[in-house]
Design a protein around this motif. Structure first.
Motif, PDB file in Angstrom:
ATOM      1  N   SER A 258      -8.865   2.074  -0.546  1.00  0.00           N
ATOM      2  CA  SER A 258      -8.520   2.258  -1.889  1.00  0.00           C
ATOM      3  C   SER A 258      -7.413   1.447  -2.450  1.00  0.00           C
ATOM      4  O   SER A 258      -6.495   1.203  -1.835  1.00  0.00           O
ATOM      5  CB  SER A 258      -7.765   3.731  -1.936  1.00  0.00           C
ATOM      6  N   ARG A 259      -7.596   0.740  -3.575  1.00  0.00           N
ATOM      7  CA  ARG A 259      -6.901  -0.329  -4.065  1.00  0.00           C
ATOM      8  C   ARG A 259      -5.619   0.315  -4.454  1.00  0.00           C
ATOM      9  O   ARG A 259      -4.593  -0.540  -4.839  1.00  0.00           O
ATOM     10  CB  ARG A 259      -7.463  -1.039  -5.081  1.00  0.00           C
ATOM     11  N   ALA A 260      -5.307   1.691  -4.756  1.00  0.00           N
ATOM     12  CA  ALA A 260      -4.227   2.123  -5.351  1.00  0.00           C
ATOM     13  C   ALA A 260      -3.006   2.533  -4.256  1.00  0.00           C
ATOM     14  O   ALA A 260      -2.109   2.853  -4.556  1.00  0.00           O
ATOM     15  CB  ALA A 260      -4.496   3.561  -5.798  1.00  0.00           C
ATOM     16  N   VAL A 261      -3.263   2.350  -3.113  1.00  0.00           N
ATOM     17  CA  VAL A 261      -2.482   2.505  -1.818  1.00  0.00           C
ATOM     18  C   VAL A 261      -1.295   1.317  -1.886  1.00  0.00           C
ATOM     19  O   VAL A 261      -1.681   0.076  -1.654  1.00  0.00           O
ATOM     20  CB  VAL A 261      -3.011   2.649  -0.457  1.00  0.00           C
ATOM     21  N   GLU A 262       0.007   1.713  -2.084  1.00  0.00           N
ATOM     22  CA  GLU A 262       1.243   0.986  -2.038  1.00  0.00           C
ATOM     23  C   GLU A 262       2.053   1.647  -1.085  1.00  0.00           C
ATOM     24  O   GLU A 262       2.580   2.701  -1.598  1.00  0.00           O
ATOM     25  CB  GLU A 262       1.752   0.546  -3.231  1.00  0.00           C
ATOM     26  N   ALA A 263       2.676   0.843   0.059  1.00  0.00           N
ATOM     27  CA  ALA A 263       3.689   1.509   1.051  1.00  0.00           C
ATOM     28  C   ALA A 263       4.104   0.655   1.887  1.00  0.00           C
ATOM     29  O   ALA A 263       3.337  -0.288   2.454  1.00  0.00           O
ATOM     30  CB  ALA A 263       2.967   2.910   1.474  1.00  0.00           C
ATOM     31  N   ARG A 264       5.184   1.082   2.300  1.00  0.00           N
ATOM     32  CA  ARG A 264       5.803   0.406   3.630  1.00  0.00           C
ATOM     33  C   ARG A 264       6.008   1.644   4.511  1.00  0.00           C
ATOM     34  O   ARG A 264       6.751   2.694   4.507  1.00  0.00           O
ATOM     35  CB  ARG A 264       7.046  -0.184   3.113  1.00  0.00           C
ATOM     36  N   VAL A 265       5.315   1.385   5.753  1.00  0.00           N
ATOM     37  CA  VAL A 265       5.209   2.418   6.774  1.00  0.00           C
ATOM     38  C   VAL A 265       5.878   1.911   8.038  1.00  0.00           C
ATOM     39  O   VAL A 265       5.397   0.963   8.465  1.00  0.00           O
ATOM     40  CB  VAL A 265       3.963   3.207   7.043  1.00  0.00           C
ATOM     41  N   LEU A 266       6.625   2.963   8.501  1.00  0.00           N
ATOM     42  CA  LEU A 266       7.148   2.623   9.865  1.00  0.00           C
ATOM     43  C   LEU A 266       6.251   3.476  10.853  1.00  0.00           C
ATOM     44  O   LEU A 266       6.239   4.747  10.884  1.00  0.00           O
ATOM     45  CB  LEU A 266       8.618   3.085  10.162  1.00  0.00           C
ATOM     46  N   ILE A 267       5.688   2.889  11.755  1.00  0.00           N
ATOM     47  CA  ILE A 267       4.820   3.744  12.666  1.00  0.00           C
ATOM     48  C   ILE A 267       5.416   3.458  14.232  1.00  0.00           C
ATOM     49  O   ILE A 267       5.706   2.172  14.472  1.00  0.00           O
ATOM     50  CB  ILE A 267       3.343   3.310  12.831  1.00  0.00           C
ATOM     51  N   GLN A 268       5.819   4.568  14.790  1.00  0.00           N
ATOM     52  CA  GLN A 268       6.274   4.291  16.258  1.00  0.00           C
ATOM     53  C   GLN A 268       5.606   4.990  17.326  1.00  0.00           C
ATOM     54  O   GLN A 268       4.977   6.001  17.171  1.00  0.00           O
ATOM     55  CB  GLN A 268       7.667   5.095  16.233  1.00  0.00           C
ATOM     56  N   PHE A 269       5.282   4.076  18.214  1.00  0.00           N
ATOM     57  CA  PHE A 269       4.641   4.553  19.359  1.00  0.00           C
ATOM     58  C   PHE A 269       5.363   4.580  20.699  1.00  0.00           C
ATOM     59  O   PHE A 269       5.795   3.441  21.278  1.00  0.00           O
ATOM     60  CB  PHE A 269       3.430   3.461  19.826  1.00  0.00           C
ATOM     61  N   GLY A 270       6.016   5.612  21.093  1.00  0.00           N
ATOM     62  CA  GLY A 270       7.023   5.839  21.985  1.00  0.00           C
ATOM     63  C   GLY A 270       8.285   5.096  21.378  1.00  0.00           C
ATOM     64  O   GLY A 270       8.825   5.290  20.571  1.00  0.00           O
ATOM     65  N   ASP A 271       8.589   3.910  22.297  1.00  0.00           N
ATOM     66  CA  ASP A 271       9.953   3.139  21.821  1.00  0.00           C
ATOM     67  C   ASP A 271       9.402   1.843  20.830  1.00  0.00           C
ATOM     68  O   ASP A 271      10.470   1.208  20.421  1.00  0.00           O
ATOM     69  CB  ASP A 271      10.653   2.687  23.000  1.00  0.00           C
ATOM     70  N   ALA A 272       8.264   1.573  20.880  1.00  0.00           N
ATOM     71  CA  ALA A 272       7.734   0.478  20.190  1.00  0.00           C
ATOM     72  C   ALA A 272       7.490   0.745  18.730  1.00  0.00           C
ATOM     73  O   ALA A 272       6.759   1.783  18.327  1.00  0.00           O
ATOM     74  CB  ALA A 272       6.290  -0.062  20.737  1.00  0.00           C
ATOM     75  N   ARG A 273       8.129   0.020  17.934  1.00  0.00           N
ATOM     76  CA  ARG A 273       8.103   0.299  16.341  1.00  0.00           C
ATOM     77  C   ARG A 273       7.103  -0.946  15.284  1.00  0.00           C
ATOM     78  O   ARG A 273       7.402  -2.158  15.791  1.00  0.00           O
ATOM     79  CB  ARG A 273       9.479   0.379  15.759  1.00  0.00           C
ATOM     80  N   LEU A 274       6.564  -0.330  14.599  1.00  0.00           N
ATOM     81  CA  LEU A 274       5.732  -1.342  13.775  1.00  0.00           C
ATOM     82  C   LEU A 274       6.147  -0.979  12.199  1.00  0.00           C
ATOM     83  O   LEU A 274       6.139   0.073  12.050  1.00  0.00           O
ATOM     84  CB  LEU A 274       4.172  -1.240  14.020  1.00  0.00           C
ATOM     85  N   LEU A 275       6.277  -2.039  11.236  1.00  0.00           N
ATOM     86  CA  LEU A 275       6.509  -1.930   9.912  1.00  0.00           C
ATOM     87  C   LEU A 275       5.460  -2.417   9.191  1.00  0.00           C
ATOM     88  O   LEU A 275       4.962  -3.692   9.392  1.00  0.00           O
ATOM     89  CB  LEU A 275       7.828  -2.530   9.703  1.00  0.00           C
ATOM     90  N   VAL A 276       4.539  -1.450   8.751  1.00  0.00           N
ATOM     91  CA  VAL A 276       3.238  -1.629   8.155  1.00  0.00           C
ATOM     92  C   VAL A 276       3.389  -1.860   6.490  1.00  0.00           C
ATOM     93  O   VAL A 276       4.034  -0.940   6.151  1.00  0.00           O
ATOM     94  CB  VAL A 276       2.138  -0.685   8.501  1.00  0.00           C
ATOM     95  N   ARG A 277       2.982  -2.988   5.970  1.00  0.00           N
ATOM     96  CA  ARG A 277       2.998  -3.142   4.481  1.00  0.00           C
ATOM     97  C   ARG A 277       1.802  -3.045   3.980  1.00  0.00           C
ATOM     98  O   ARG A 277       0.889  -3.782   4.304  1.00  0.00           O
ATOM     99  CB  ARG A 277       3.705  -4.525   4.402  1.00  0.00           C
ATOM    100  N   ILE A 278       1.564  -2.229   2.913  1.00  0.00           N
ATOM    101  CA  ILE A 278       0.173  -2.074   2.217  1.00  0.00           C
ATOM    102  C   ILE A 278       0.280  -2.470   0.956  1.00  0.00           C
ATOM    103  O   ILE A 278       1.028  -1.918   0.263  1.00  0.00           O
ATOM    104  CB  ILE A 278      -0.124  -0.405   2.486  1.00  0.00           C
ATOM    105  N   GLU A 279      -0.474  -3.247   0.382  1.00  0.00           N
ATOM    106  CA  GLU A 279      -0.336  -3.598  -0.803  1.00  0.00           C
ATOM    107  C   GLU A 279      -1.919  -3.524  -1.513  1.00  0.00           C
ATOM    108  O   GLU A 279      -2.736  -4.044  -0.906  1.00  0.00           O
ATOM    109  CB  GLU A 279       0.071  -5.079  -1.132  1.00  0.00           C
ATOM    110  N   HIS A 280      -2.275  -2.900  -2.416  1.00  0.00           N
ATOM    111  CA  HIS A 280      -3.374  -2.735  -3.247  1.00  0.00           C
ATOM    112  C   HIS A 280      -4.394  -2.366  -2.147  1.00  0.00           C
ATOM    113  O   HIS A 280      -5.642  -2.907  -2.287  1.00  0.00           O
ATOM    114  CB  HIS A 280      -3.820  -3.955  -3.815  1.00  0.00           C
TER     115      HIS A 280
END
Length: 127
Positions: free
Chosen positions: A26-48
């Motif tokens: 969906s083109r409407a999604v805009e977000a910055r999401v922290l996803i954590q797998f145990g101690d490992a963290r990812l910062l996911v940037r979603i645009e359009h």
């Protein structure tokens, strides 16, 4: 999951990053999401509606709209081709106290199917 160890959050994070980068819907999604797998963290940037960046190292004072955090073994069970009851859905994991979904939940809930599909992309890649 071939090559992904349940007790290794870093392997799970690499697996997610490899399959989620450039995920688009969906083109409407805009977000910055922290996803954590145990101690490992990812910062996911979603645009359009497209995952445009996944950072595994974060600058001090990095911010995000909401986070999804779980131990590595919970993610591993969630990503099985046929997960067991209680591990089959992010809300089941949250209800069991194994996953935390925190922050500004408006963008999360407004784009719930997008987020559920994105978080389950590790399952699809393992099937």
């Amino acid at each position: 999951m071939t090559g992904v160890h349940a007790d290794d959050g870093a392997s799970l994070a690499r697996h997610f990053k490899r399959h989620a980068l450039s995920y688009a819907r969906s083109r409407a999604v805009e977000a910055r999401v922290l996803i954590q797998f145990g101690d490992a963290r990812l910062l996911v940037r979603i645009e359009h509606g497209r995952v445009v960046d996944i950072a595994d190292s974060m600058a001090p004072l990095s911010s995000w709209d909401f986070s999804v955090r779980a131990p590595a073994d919970a993610w591993s069970r969630f990503w099985r081709a046929v997960p067991a009851a209680g591990s089959h859905d992010i809300f089941a994991l949250a209800r069991n106290g194994e996953m935390a979904i925190e922050g500004d939940l408006h963008p999360f809930m407004a784009n719930l199917q997008y987020m559920k599909d994105l978080l389950a992309i590790g399952r699809e890649a393992c099937a």
